[in-house]
Structures are given as C-alpha cells and as structure tokens.
Design a protein around this motif. Structure first.
Motif, PDB file in Angstrom:
ATOM      1  N   GLY A  35       0.766  -1.246   0.000  1.00 39.87           N
ATOM      2  CA  GLY A  35       0.000   0.000   0.000  1.00 39.87           C
ATOM      3  C   GLY A  35       0.794   1.290   0.000  1.00 39.87           C
ATOM      4  N   TYR A  36       2.102   1.239   0.273  1.00 36.70           N
ATOM      5  CA  TYR A  36       2.867   2.481   0.405  1.00 36.70           C
ATOM      6  C   TYR A  36       3.088   3.166  -0.943  1.00 36.70           C
ATOM      7  CZ  TYR A  36       3.957   2.407   5.374  1.00 36.70           C
ATOM      8  OH  TYR A  36       3.881   2.469   6.734  1.00 36.70           O
ATOM      9  N   PHE A  37       2.040   3.828  -1.411  1.00 37.13           N
ATOM     10  CA  PHE A  37       2.095   4.444  -2.731  1.00 37.13           C
ATOM     11  C   PHE A  37       3.159   5.531  -2.818  1.00 37.13           C
ATOM     12  CE2 PHE A  37      -0.967   6.805  -0.223  1.00 37.13           C
ATOM     13  CZ  PHE A  37      -0.579   8.103  -0.450  1.00 37.13           C
ATOM     14  N   PHE A  38       3.423   6.193  -1.682  1.00 33.77           N
ATOM     15  CA  PHE A  38       4.326   7.344  -1.779  1.00 33.77           C
ATOM     16  C   PHE A  38       5.756   6.912  -2.092  1.00 33.77           C
ATOM     17  CE2 PHE A  38       4.278   6.245   2.697  1.00 33.77           C
ATOM     18  CZ  PHE A  38       5.573   6.448   3.128  1.00 33.77           C
ATOM     19  N   ILE A  39       6.128   5.700  -1.642  1.00 29.13           N
ATOM     20  CA  ILE A  39       7.474   5.226  -1.960  1.00 29.13           C
ATOM     21  C   ILE A  39       7.563   4.890  -3.447  1.00 29.13           C
ATOM     22  CG2 ILE A  39       9.133   3.375  -1.529  1.00 29.13           C
ATOM     23  CD1 ILE A  39       8.254   3.413   1.352  1.00 29.13           C
ATOM     24  N   ALA A  40       6.517   4.239  -3.973  1.00 29.07           N
ATOM     25  CA  ALA A  40       6.504   3.924  -5.402  1.00 29.07           C
ATOM     26  C   ALA A  40       6.515   5.212  -6.224  1.00 29.07           C
ATOM     27  CB  ALA A  40       5.283   3.079  -5.740  1.00 29.07           C
ATOM     28  N   ASP A  41       5.794   6.217  -5.752  1.00 26.00           N
ATOM     29  CA  ASP A  41       5.725   7.501  -6.442  1.00 26.00           C
ATOM     30  C   ASP A  41       7.081   8.192  -6.474  1.00 26.00           C
ATOM     31  OD1 ASP A  41       3.262   7.891  -7.418  1.00 26.00           O
ATOM     32  OD2 ASP A  41       2.577   9.293  -5.883  1.00 26.00           O
ATOM     33  N   ILE A  42       7.705   8.261  -5.306  1.00 18.68           N
ATOM     34  CA  ILE A  42       8.894   9.089  -5.174  1.00 18.68           C
ATOM     35  C   ILE A  42      10.141   8.365  -5.667  1.00 18.68           C
ATOM     36  CG2 ILE A  42      10.400  10.250  -3.521  1.00 18.68           C
ATOM     37  CD1 ILE A  42       7.808  10.716  -1.860  1.00 18.68           C
ATOM     38  N   LEU A  43      10.349   7.139  -5.218  1.00 17.38           N
ATOM     39  CA  LEU A  43      11.577   6.443  -5.607  1.00 17.38           C
ATOM     40  C   LEU A  43      11.399   5.649  -6.893  1.00 17.38           C
ATOM     41  CD1 LEU A  43      12.779   5.339  -2.071  1.00 17.38           C
ATOM     42  CD2 LEU A  43      13.691   7.166  -3.470  1.00 17.38           C
ATOM     43  N   GLY A  44      10.154   5.436  -7.312  1.00 15.38           N
ATOM     44  CA  GLY A  44       9.916   4.708  -8.556  1.00 15.38           C
ATOM     45  C   GLY A  44       9.650   5.653  -9.719  1.00 15.38           C
ATOM     46  N   GLY A  45       9.633   6.953  -9.470  1.00 16.89           N
ATOM     47  CA  GLY A  45       9.434   7.927 -10.533  1.00 16.89           C
ATOM     48  C   GLY A  45       8.056   7.849 -11.192  1.00 16.89           C
ATOM     49  N   GLY A  46       7.059   7.353 -10.474  1.00 17.51           N
ATOM     50  CA  GLY A  46       5.715   7.272 -11.040  1.00 17.51           C
ATOM     51  C   GLY A  46       5.607   6.270 -12.171  1.00 17.51           C
ATOM     52  N   LYS A  47       6.651   5.464 -12.349  1.00 16.33           N
ATOM     53  CA  LYS A  47       6.672   4.533 -13.474  1.00 16.33           C
ATOM     54  C   LYS A  47       6.072   3.186 -13.107  1.00 16.33           C
ATOM     55  CE  LYS A  47       9.946   3.449 -16.695  1.00 16.33           C
ATOM     56  NZ  LYS A  47      11.336   3.217 -17.089  1.00 16.33           N
ATOM     57  N   THR A  48       6.198   2.823 -11.847  1.00 16.84           N
ATOM     58  CA  THR A  48       5.680   1.539 -11.419  1.00 16.84           C
ATOM     59  C   THR A  48       4.511   1.783 -10.481  1.00 16.84           C
ATOM     60  OG1 THR A  48       7.954   0.797 -11.429  1.00 16.84           O
ATOM     61  CG2 THR A  48       6.350  -0.670 -10.411  1.00 16.84           C
ATOM     62  N   MET A  49       3.358   1.282 -10.859  1.00 21.35           N
ATOM     63  CA  MET A  49       2.206   1.421  -9.978  1.00 21.35           C
ATOM     64  C   MET A  49       2.094   0.173  -9.123  1.00 21.35           C
ATOM     65  SD  MET A  49      -0.730   3.087 -12.325  1.00 21.35           S
ATOM     66  CE  MET A  49      -2.181   3.198 -11.324  1.00 21.35           C
ATOM     67  N   ILE A  50       1.948   0.336  -7.823  1.00 24.22           N
ATOM     68  CA  ILE A  50       1.619  -0.805  -6.993  1.00 24.22           C
ATOM     69  C   ILE A  50       0.144  -0.677  -6.604  1.00 24.22           C
ATOM     70  CG2 ILE A  50       3.978  -1.094  -6.145  1.00 24.22           C
ATOM     71  CD1 ILE A  50       3.082   0.245  -3.556  1.00 24.22           C
ATOM     72  N   ILE A  51      -0.378  -1.672  -5.902  1.00 20.15           N
ATOM     73  CA  ILE A  51      -1.814  -1.650  -5.610  1.00 20.15           C
ATOM     74  C   ILE A  51      -2.197  -0.357  -4.873  1.00 20.15           C
ATOM     75  CG2 ILE A  51      -3.721  -2.870  -4.479  1.00 20.15           C
ATOM     76  CD1 ILE A  51      -2.261  -5.457  -4.915  1.00 20.15           C
ATOM     77  N   GLY A  52      -1.315   0.104  -4.006  1.00 24.22           N
ATOM     78  CA  GLY A  52      -1.571   1.356  -3.287  1.00 24.22           C
ATOM     79  C   GLY A  52      -1.821   2.523  -4.231  1.00 24.22           C
ATOM     80  N   ASN A  53      -1.006   2.611  -5.295  1.00 23.89           N
ATOM     81  CA  ASN A  53      -1.206   3.694  -6.266  1.00 23.89           C
ATOM     82  C   ASN A  53      -2.550   3.551  -6.966  1.00 23.89           C
ATOM     83  OD1 ASN A  53       1.881   2.992  -6.323  1.00 23.89           O
ATOM     84  ND2 ASN A  53       1.673   5.161  -6.786  1.00 23.89           N
ATOM     85  N   LEU A  54      -2.908   2.300  -7.266  1.00 20.06           N
ATOM     86  CA  LEU A  54      -4.162   2.066  -7.974  1.00 20.06           C
ATOM     87  C   LEU A  54      -5.340   2.530  -7.114  1.00 20.06           C
ATOM     88  CD1 LEU A  54      -5.423   0.907 -10.536  1.00 20.06           C
ATOM     89  CD2 LEU A  54      -5.610  -1.280  -9.382  1.00 20.06           C
ATOM     90  N   ILE A  55      -5.312   2.147  -5.831  1.00 20.03           N
ATOM     91  CA  ILE A  55      -6.396   2.570  -4.937  1.00 20.03           C
ATOM     92  C   ILE A  55      -6.401   4.091  -4.820  1.00 20.03           C
ATOM     93  CG2 ILE A  55      -7.324   2.471  -2.593  1.00 20.03           C
ATOM     94  CD1 ILE A  55      -6.230  -0.292  -2.315  1.00 20.03           C
ATOM     95  N   LYS A  56      -5.221   4.667  -4.603  1.00 13.20           N
ATOM     96  CA  LYS A  56      -5.131   6.119  -4.468  1.00 13.20           C
ATOM     97  C   LYS A  56      -5.697   6.798  -5.714  1.00 13.20           C
ATOM     98  CE  LYS A  56      -1.863   9.457  -5.273  1.00 13.20           C
ATOM     99  NZ  LYS A  56      -0.514   9.723  -5.709  1.00 13.20           N
TER     100      LYS A  56
END
Lengths: 261, 285, 332
Positions: B221-242
């Motif tokens: 669920g930690y969308f902010f880590i995927a956002d910040i360190l993944g450059g918005g390129k990799t969506m995890i389930i947290g990003n999808l829910i967000k």
C-alpha cells in the motif's frame, strides 16, 4: 555464532543503513547551496531560515498538535479499554476483541480511504480535526496492545486484596492498577506519538484545505526539491529526540544504581 | 452486580464499543457497500447494485499489476528476513543493556517522518547523488548506476521503511530461544545451518511471520514510496487505490480493490494464527 | 504523566500564538508550482485575509477533490479548458460576478470567449501552458522534430514525461497522426502500442517538477510544460525547446469559483489581486507560463500566434475516459 568482529560489523552496517538517509539530511542542512545536490560551503543560514518560513513552522506546529492530541486521547481511551476488556465480560466481547486489531493489520491505505469515505458520507468537512480523529482511530489499538501486556495475573491478586479492604472501584483503578500498568501506558503513548509523527498515508487522505501538516507540506515539495530549512528542522527534531532519550537513559541507570545500593 | 459497579463498567466499555463501531466497523461496511455500487464516468456514485467492480479486478491489466506489486512486497519481506535473523542472532549474545539500546535505536528514525527519510534516499540514490558520486569518485564504476526511478529504488525504500517492523518481532522471538538447546545441538555436532533449520527457525517462526505480515501488507500500500523512488513509473496496488479515490474518481472500483486487500489480509492473519502466532503480538513494537 | 500533559498544553498554546488573526480566509486549490509563495504572502499582508492554499497535479485530481469534499470546502480553483466545460455541465462552479473585478480589462482578449465557455460566464483566463519537447543538446545531437524521434533505442531511460494521462495518451495519438482527443478504440490501441514502445525510454513520470530531472542531468529529453522547460533552460543553457510538428497540447487554466463557496468575496479579491499587472508579472517571472495579461505579455506575438494556430485543447470525452484509465494502468 561466535563473537567475531565481522558479526559486530554486520550490526554496525544495519544501523548505518537505518541512519544513512538521516545522516545525509543532517549534513546537507549545513550546505550553503539550496539544491541538496553538491555540498558547497558550510553554513547555519538554513536554521535561521526556518523562522522565516511561515508555512514550515505552521505545518510543524500542526503536526505536533495532531500528535499531541491524538496521543492523549488514544492513551486515555486505550488504557480504559484495555482494563475494561481485561476485567469485564459482556456480550460479543470476543468479537470486539478481534475487531480492535483490524486497524493494526489492514493496509494503512485501506484505513485511509475508508475513513475518508465515512467523513464524506457524514458530510464532515475535512481539516485538522479529521486528521486528529483518524490518528486516534489507528493509535487506540496499539495502546490497547501495550497496556494489555502490562495487565498480568498479579494485577488481579492486588485488586482483590484491595477490594477486600473496601476500596472503591475508582480508587482501585487510580491507586493500584494505574501504577502497575504505567510502563505499558507510557510505551503505548510513545508508540501512538511516534506513529502519528511518522504517518503519511492516513493524513494524505483525511486532510483538507488549510490543514497543512509536516508530511503533507513535504509531499508537496518533494518533487520540486526540498529546501534545506526542512533538513534543518529535521536535525533539530532529531537533536531533541536524542536529548530526551539520553535523559531517560540516565535517569534509568541512576534508578538501577540506587536500587543496587 | 451492584449499580455503581455497572456504571463503572459502562464507563470503561462504552467508549471502546462506540469507537469500534464508528471508526472501524462502519467505515469498512460502507466501503463494502460502495464496492457494489456503480460509478458514472466522471466520479458520481450511483446506488445501483453491481458486481462489475469485482469482475474488473480480474482484468488482465490489473492482474499483472497485482502480481508486480505482490512480487515487490515479497522481495521486500524476504530481504527484511535476511537482514533480521543474523542481526537478532548476533545481538542475542550481547548484554541486556546493549540489546535495550539497540532496540531503542531501531525506533529513533521513526520520530522523523518517513517522507523526510524517503527524501534522504533521493539525495543518496539519484544519478548524481551521494552514492553514485562516491562510487565514480573511487573509480569503482564508470557510469552512474540507476538506483532509483525503477523497481530497485522502490525496494530499497520499502526495505528501509519497513525493516524495523521485522527486526523487532524477530529479535524478541530469537532472544527467547533456549540457549541450552542450541548449545546441546552444537555439542552433538550439528552444523550451523542444521541448527538454524531444525531448532531456531521452528521456534521463531511465529515471530518471523509476525514481522513478515507487518512488512508485506504495508508494502502493498505504500504508494508514496513507489511515487517518489519509482518515478511514477511503477504502480503498486496502493497507487491504484489512491488513483481511484483521488484522480480517476471511481470510488466503487477503489473500494472493491480495498475489500480484496482486506480479504487477503485476513487470510494471512489466519495462517499466522495457525503457525501459533498470537494476534496480540501483532504491532507490539 | 502530568508533565506530558503540561508539555502538550504548552505546545497547544504555542501553536495558538503563532496564528495571526485575520479578517477572513479564502480556500484556494491550484496547480503545483503555479503561484510563488511570496505573491500569496503579499496578498495576506495587504488584505489581511488568510489564504489556505492547496495544490493538485492534474485536472482529474482537482475534480476528485472538489466532488469528494463537502460543499463549501474550497472557494477558488484553477481548472483547465475541458474541466471548465465539464464543471459547468455538472453545475459545480458559479457564474462570475465581473463587477467585482476592477482589473478585468487587463486580460488579453485573445484568450477570452474560448469554446469551453463561450461568453466567459463562469471562467476567466489565468495562465496558459503548452507541452513542448526539451532536449539537452550537450548530450544529444540528433535532429528532433516529432514525438516519433523519441523512440530511438539509444534514449533508454533518458526521457522525463508528464504524469498526466490525457496529455501523454494525447501525445501518443498525435504521434500516430490522430487527433489528441480520439475515442476510437483501434486508434487508441495503436496509441497504447506506441506508448509501450516509448516506455523503455521513459525514466520517470512527473508533473510537479519535471525540470529538476533536466537540471540535475538525470535525463536529456522530456515532454514537459513550457514554463518548466523555460526554467530548465535558464539553469542549463544547452537545453533546446521544440514545438513538435505532430502538434502539441494547449492548456488554458482559468479562475473559477466553486458552487456554494463560503468566502466568495475574498475569492473575488484574490482574483482581482492576481489580475493586477505587478502581481501578474511577478508570477510569470517565477513560473514563465504564457501570461494572459495584455500588459505583461511574455511571449512574442508571432510565437503566440503560432501556438494558438497549432496547439490543441484537451476536450471532454465523457465516459470514454475509462478506456484512457485502462491504457494508463497498462503502461505503468
């Protein structure tokens, strides 16, 4: 496992890993360049800059307020709940007991969106108060867990003895139970405070206009580049934490020594 | 029961009952309800029963994303385990005060916000960040490594943020191990790996699973880590829910995914209980 | 325990002290990196009105924030063209009372009476932005004129792109020679395939500050907003800004007041303040988007004409948005 130097090195490396980003933030708080990329010259100016950054101060105070209020409320409610659940029987107690753990186990994002949905359903305007309510919501179970671990069989014995002596319920709770479970309460409160300071996800979903807290302020800046006054503020926060921890450690060792004498 | 006692009981029980109903049960039931509603194209919720949201989850696009997200979470959990066991086994032999200090020091970083620490990783990991500068400066690499804006960055961030949740339960399980049993096994000539497999692991499995739960579930669920360190390129389930809640504005679909996650969580907790874990130990830091 | 309570009380009092008393407040929701903090602070001091300032990074996020918050939460917002149309359709914004705006005549008429709000009943232009290609010429010498030039294999992990589904999918459509507002399934499918090819070259998606990636040499190429490109160029001279021949997006962002706003008067005061020449100038000096104030024009008349002739507005595509959603999920 033998006590080889390589073992100590491993422990050391784990701590380096845990502290590396913090060390970097602290070092760059003394950097004269505002870009956080190359270290140019040593400066204290970002520490002065904190006081000129109205938004930063405001969000920091908001964060402290949210953490403070939610810690006090969740500690009181959590302690009472832990005692109530330990002492009394009532219908659906087992069900309640397992429901309480839901906020601990489900992903924070699910808790965040479900609280957001319910606030919307109730037409509650989002703001600092909704962040506070949400932080109370996820802190209570952690307090209950901490306090419960301090409530042992021993407690019952003391309690019964006091009751035989004719002490009132309130007196028993105040004078006997509280002192026994105090370590549990303190660790529960510390946990609640820490989790509140650390939280990003729940605040992100339950904040409204004008309810800037530190994580939200930083989130809005993180891509445009954080100015080093944020680093400076972090450094100050860490310094305070270390002072408090060392004081506690000193007090504790003194206590132990006194008892030894 | 005396009347006074009843009043006392009410004071202690009623608040927690209200809390549980209003802030735990009601929100989840409402999300469950939303997950069976339909959404119109631009975000309104129609109270019209449908199971489309659940069917939608099993669309190949989303299945791929779930698998990717689960893999990231699994790798994160595994790395945390790999770090925590040696850490705990080494620390077990130290004095009580060293152990205490170590567990306190694990928690200290939490008192600065996790976003700030994630930002610290940006300074370290980016192309002209500290790590790449040190490595190129030392002549170890010729070109800067891609340490962030990819899955490597996300996993570093997740391991970093969640490691304490693994370290603490594993430590407390390992510290409780009976020293004599291990010594006896050693005397009988058991190899370290055998000791680990046959003695240490079975006795600490619930602690390890406790930690794994507390790492695996948040890392979905930690969308902010995927956002910040993944450059918005990799969506995890947290990003999808967000995104469903804050951008695409499809609350019913976002709710369905959330319910799906809750079910997975409960299943994992069940496994944990089977392994002899106590629910009270979860989250006891 | 008592000490902790005392400490918290002190903190509460402290936080209370820091709050200056204002005559009123206004809840503003705007794009990230759009109005400098200084401009907001000056307004607060001049009018003694507190600005609660929130940000969003796409029109969709704005829409979600407005519709999920209870009415009266926000006063002033800055939706782009197609979002204005959609919000009028959904009765989410108020007609503007132009008598409350003394500086309304400062607006360049070129930006008025656009098709999303033909009579400017509900909206007035604030700033305009276009998407552009940016190239760091120090590292990349190849000629680049079209989005298709970005597909080269040697640009692996070297492109920064806006984190905005309508813009990015629209770009892919234009690269294939379609309209950027296409809703035809097959054409969208081709756009998706094109994006999957481009994906290998994309280092990151970011709308908030793509310039940082170029300034810090993280990437050499990008498709980003013009103001971000201009700032990047100021910091790094070897950056070139290119209007792609396949077409590009124009986003005209507008003032709009939310239905049932609680601080309407203050919102008008804030709009009127932003319409002032000196303030407007300050904004585009920091964030060099296309200024719609005729006294602060920051783009040459020729360039402005070129932009208005060749750029395309993102349009409201109704329920087809779900197809876009899915393509977006698949790319990421």
């Amino acid at each position: 496992m033998k006590n080889r130097p390589i073992n100590n090195l491993f422990i050391f490396l784990v701590f380096i890993f845990l502290y590396l980003p913090i060390i970097v933030l602290v070092v760059y708080s003394f950097n004269s360049s505002s870009m956080n990329i190359l270290f140019e010259n040593f400066t204290f100016k970002w520490y002065e800059e904190i006081f000129n950054n109205k938004e930063l101060i405001e969000s920091f105070l908001n964060t402290l307020m949210v953490a403070g209020i939610s810690t006090v409320v969740s500690t009181i409610l959590g302690t009472m709940a832990a005692y109530g659940l330990y002492k009394y029987n009532f219908p659906f107690k087992n069900l309640l007991n397992s429901l309480i753990y839901i906020p601990i186990v489900i992903p924070e994002i699910v808790l965040g969106i479900s609280l957001l949905s319910i606030y919307t359903l109730m037409r509650l305007e989002l703001g600092l108060h909704t962040i506070i309510i949400s932080h109370i919501a996820f802190s209570i179970p952690f307090v209950i867990v901490s306090v419960r671990s301090a409530l042992t069989r021993e407690t019952i014995t003391y309690e019964e003895a006091a009751k035989d002596l004719g002490a009132s319920n309130f007196k028993i709770f105040k004078d006997i139970i509280i002192p026994i479970i105090l370590p549990g309460i303190v660790s529960g409160a510390t946990l609640a405070f820490t989790l509140s300071l650390d939280d990003v996800v729940i605040s992100y979903f339950t904040a409204g206009p004008g309810s800037n807290t530190l994580p939200l302020y930083i989130y809005s800046m993180i891509k445009t580049g954080i100015t080093p006054d944020v680093n400076a503020l972090t450094t100050i926060m860490l310094l305070i934490v270390f002072i408090i921890l060392t004081t506690i450690a000193i007090i504790q060792t003194r206590k132990i020594r006194k008892e030894a004498i | 029961m005396k009347k006074k006692d009843f009043g006392f009981k009410t004071i202690f029980i009623l608040p927690i009952v209200i809390y549980t109903l209003v802030l735990i049960v009601l929100p989840i039931i409402y999300v469950l309800f939303l997950s069976f509603c339909t959404s119109d194209s631009y975000g309104g919720i129609n109270y019209q029963f449908t199971i489309d949201n659940y069917i939608n989850i099993f669309d190949i696009t989303y299945i791929k994303m779930f698998v990717k997200s689960a893999l990231i979470a699994l790798v994160t959990t595994f790395i945390c385990l790999l770090i925590s066991y040696p850490f705990a086994l080494i620390l077990r032999r130290k004095s009580e005060s060293v152990k205490n200090l170590a567990t306190k020091l694990i928690m200290v970083p939490f008192l600065t916000n996790s976003l700030i620490r994630t930002y610290g990783w940006i300074i370290l990991l980016r192309k002209n960040g500290v790590i790449n500068n040190v490595l190129t400066g030392a002549g170890l690499i010729e070109f800067p490594l891609n340490l962030m804006y990819n899955k490597v960055g996300i996993i570093i961030g997740m391991v970093y943020t969640l490691l304490p949740f693994m370290l603490l339960p594993v430590c407390s399980a390992v510290f409780e191990l009976d020293k004599n049993v291990i010594e006896a096994a050693k005397d009988l000539g058991a190899k370290p790996l055998q000791i680990f497999k046959n003695i240490i692991l079975p006795q600490t499995i619930s602690g390890a699973f406790n930690g794994s739960l507390m790492v695996f579930i948040p890392s979905i669920g930690y969308f902010f880590i995927a956002d910040i360190l993944g450059g918005g390129k990799t969506m995890i389930i947290g990003n999808l829910i967000k995104n469903q809640f804050l951008t695409a504005r499809n609350w019913p679909f976002g709710s369905a995914i959330s319910i799906f996650l809750i079910i997975i969580t409960f299943a994992l907790v069940k496994v944990y209980k089977r392994l002899g874990g106590k629910i009270e130990d979860l989250g006891g830091l | 325990m008592k000490k902790i309570v005392l400490l918290i009380t002190i903190l509460l009092i402290l936080s209370g002290c820091s709050a200056k008393s204002y005559d009123g407040e206004v809840n503003v929701l705007n794009w990230t990196s759009y109005i400098p903090q200084e401009v907001i602070r000056d307004f607060e001091n001049e009018y003694n009105i507190k600005v609660n300032y929130g940000t969003y990074s796409s029109n969709e996020e704005l829409l979600a924030k407005i519709s999920s918050s209870s009415s009266g939460t926000y006063d002033l917002i800055f939706p782009s063209d197609y979002m204005i149309e959609l919000m009028i359709e959904r009765d989410m914004i108020e007609p503007l009372d132009k008598t409350k705006l003394n500086n309304i005549d400062n607006i360049n008429s070129l930006f008025l009476k656009q098709k999303f709000d033909k009579t400017n009943k509900y909206s007035l232009p604030f700033l305009a932005a276009t998407t552009t290609i940016v190239v760091n010429r120090k590292n990349i010498k190849d000629p680049i004129t079209s989005y298709n030039d970005l597909l080269k294999e040697e640009y692996k992990n070297n492109i920064i792109i806006l984190d905005d589904q309508r813009i990015v999918i629209g770009m892919a459509l234009q690269a294939n020679g379609y309209s950027m507002n296409e809703t035809d399934k097959d054409k969208l499918d081709n756009a998706k395939k094109w994006l999957l090819k481009l994906n290998k070259n994309i280092k990151a998606f970011d709308s908030d500050s793509p310039k940082t990636f170029l300034i810090t040499n993280e990437v050499d190429l990008g498709v980003i907003w013009n103001a971000e490109a201009i700032i990047a160029k100021e910091e790094n001279e070897s950056i070139e800004i290119i209007y792609p021949k396949d077409g590009f997006a124009l986003s005209l962002d507008n003032y709009a007041i939310v239905k049932k706003a609680k601080n309407k008067d203050n919102a008008y005061k804030f709009i009127d303040y932003l319409l002032r020449d000196d303030v407007s100038k300050k904004i585009t000096e920091e964030y060099p988007y296309i200024n719609t104030n005729k006294n602060c024009q920051n783009v040459s008349t020729d360039e402005l004409k070129y932009i208005l002739d060749n750029a395309t507005y993102v349009e409201n595509i109704g329920s087809n948005i779900s197809t876009y959603d899915k393509i977006w999920a698949e790319i990421k």
